[in-house]
Write an enzyme that holds these catalytic residues in place. Structure first.
Site: not given
Ligand code: ASP
Length: 351
Positions: A246, A269-270, A218, A272, A249
């Site tokens: 789906r 980011t992470g 992200t 979600g 976050d």
């Molecule tokens: N946070 C994002 C999600 O869960 C994924 C990402 O941070 O790359 O959709």
């Protein structure tokens, strides 16, 4: 006391009372915050799921770094010219969405059905206005769709076909869905499909999955402009192999994105689902506003304590109105960078 002095004192008292009533208890008054602030500042991320150091080639590292520098340049041009934090965030994220290196816009991860569904959110810290979109399929710059929801609608979150239709009605640029495809993301989906069974076992065991480099990526940006206003934005393709429409976050205000001039702007980011359940971006604000934490204390507690205890992998970037920048993460790496007026600039990938 002459009448004019009495009138002046009355006006001064009234003005002070009004200003104080807008500042919540536990928050630093804006006047103290701006004294040490740089003229402007900004911070970006390109995702917590970096390519692991062993797999990173010099060419790829150069490409990622060049895109991040170009993104910082785009935002700085806006801020330097006296533009708004919101304009800087949008300009910066456009560059990251255009780059195939990140999981946003071109280069977005694939869903289980083999398509790209993109989410984004946007928030301005001076008025707490927010906009977000989920599941876009043909809009070239999802961050602009999120901003259009903020600017041009009375809503905060639009999803699916409606969100796509709204963005088209606003005149945003559309592309053939094939535009978003990059081969290594397609291969990541194939790998995820093959390894699905193993992966499910790992998720159920609540362990950090090994291929987080295929999952995250992200992009996000927080900017502080010359007027002392903050804005934050986040844009993503979500997680590889996602299904059932789906949403993570990234399009959820308070989870993936938050901005409040009184505390900070945040982009996450992470994984979600964890960031939603722990209202991560809002938790940074809340710890500062109600608990009196500094930005650094709040960010470290959320990323290194709350999320780690829960098993939530990822990181965030945040910037307060004094120009303090934090970029904590609990993954092996997070593409991240910041700049401040006066020439300070940094871009980092790993710990
Ligand atoms: N946070 C994002 C999600 O869960 C994924 C990402 O941070 O790359 O959709």
């Amino acid at each position: 006391m002459p009448r004019s002095s009495v009138l002046f004192a009355f006006l001064l008292l009234t003005f002070t009372a009004c200003s104080e009533s807008e500042t919540m208890e536990g928050e630093e008054p804006a006047t103290e915050e701006t004294q040490t602030a740089p003229e402007y500042a900004m911070v970006i991320h390109g995702g917590a799921g970096t390519i692991l150091p062993d797999d990173m080639t010099p060419e790829r590292a150069d490409g990622i770094r060049a895109a991040m520098n170009a993104a910082l340049d785009a935002g700085e041009a806006v801020l330097k010219a006296g533009g708004t934090a919101a304009d800087a965030v949008e300009a910066t994220i456009w560059v990251l969405e255009d780059s195939p290196h990140f999981n946003a816009g071109k280069g977005a991860v694939f869903t289980n059905a083999g398509i790209n569904e993109m989410d984004a959110s946007f928030m301005t810290g001076h008025d707490l206005q927010a906009g977000a979109v989920g599941g876009l399929t043909t809009i070239k710059h999802p961050i602009s769709a999120a901003r259009a929801v903020l600017d041009k609608s009375e809503h905060v979150l639009l999803a699916g076909k409606g969100a796509n239709d709204f963005a088209i009605e606003q005149g945003l640029e559309t592309v053939d869905p094939a535009y978003f495809r990059v081969d290594w993301r397609w291969e990541a989906l194939q790998k995820a499909l093959e390894g699905e069974k193993v992966e499910q076992e790992q998720i159920q065991g609540n362990r950090i999955i090994e291929d987080i480099d295929h999952k995250y990526g992200t992009v996000g940006c927080v900017a502080l402009d010359k007027s002392g206003n903050l804005a934050a934005g986040t844009s993503t393709g979500g997680m590889t192999n996602k299904r059932y429409n789906r949403l993570g976050d990234s399009p959820i205000i308070g989870a993936g994105t938050y901005a409040n001039n009184a505390t900070a702007g945040v982009s996450c980011t992470g994984w979600g689902e964890y960031f939603i359940r722990y209202a991560v971006a809002y938790d940074i604000h809340a710890r500062m506003a109600y608990g009196g934490a500094s930005l650094e204390e709040a960010a470290n507690a959320v990323v290194h304590e709350t999320l780690v205890e829960a098993g939530g992998t990822g990181g965030l970037i945040a910037l307060d109105a004094k120009g303090n920048v934090v970029m904590p993460f609990n993954t092996p790496g997070m593409y991240r960078g910041y700049l401040k007026a006066g020439g300070e600039r940094e871009i980092e990938f790993y710990k």
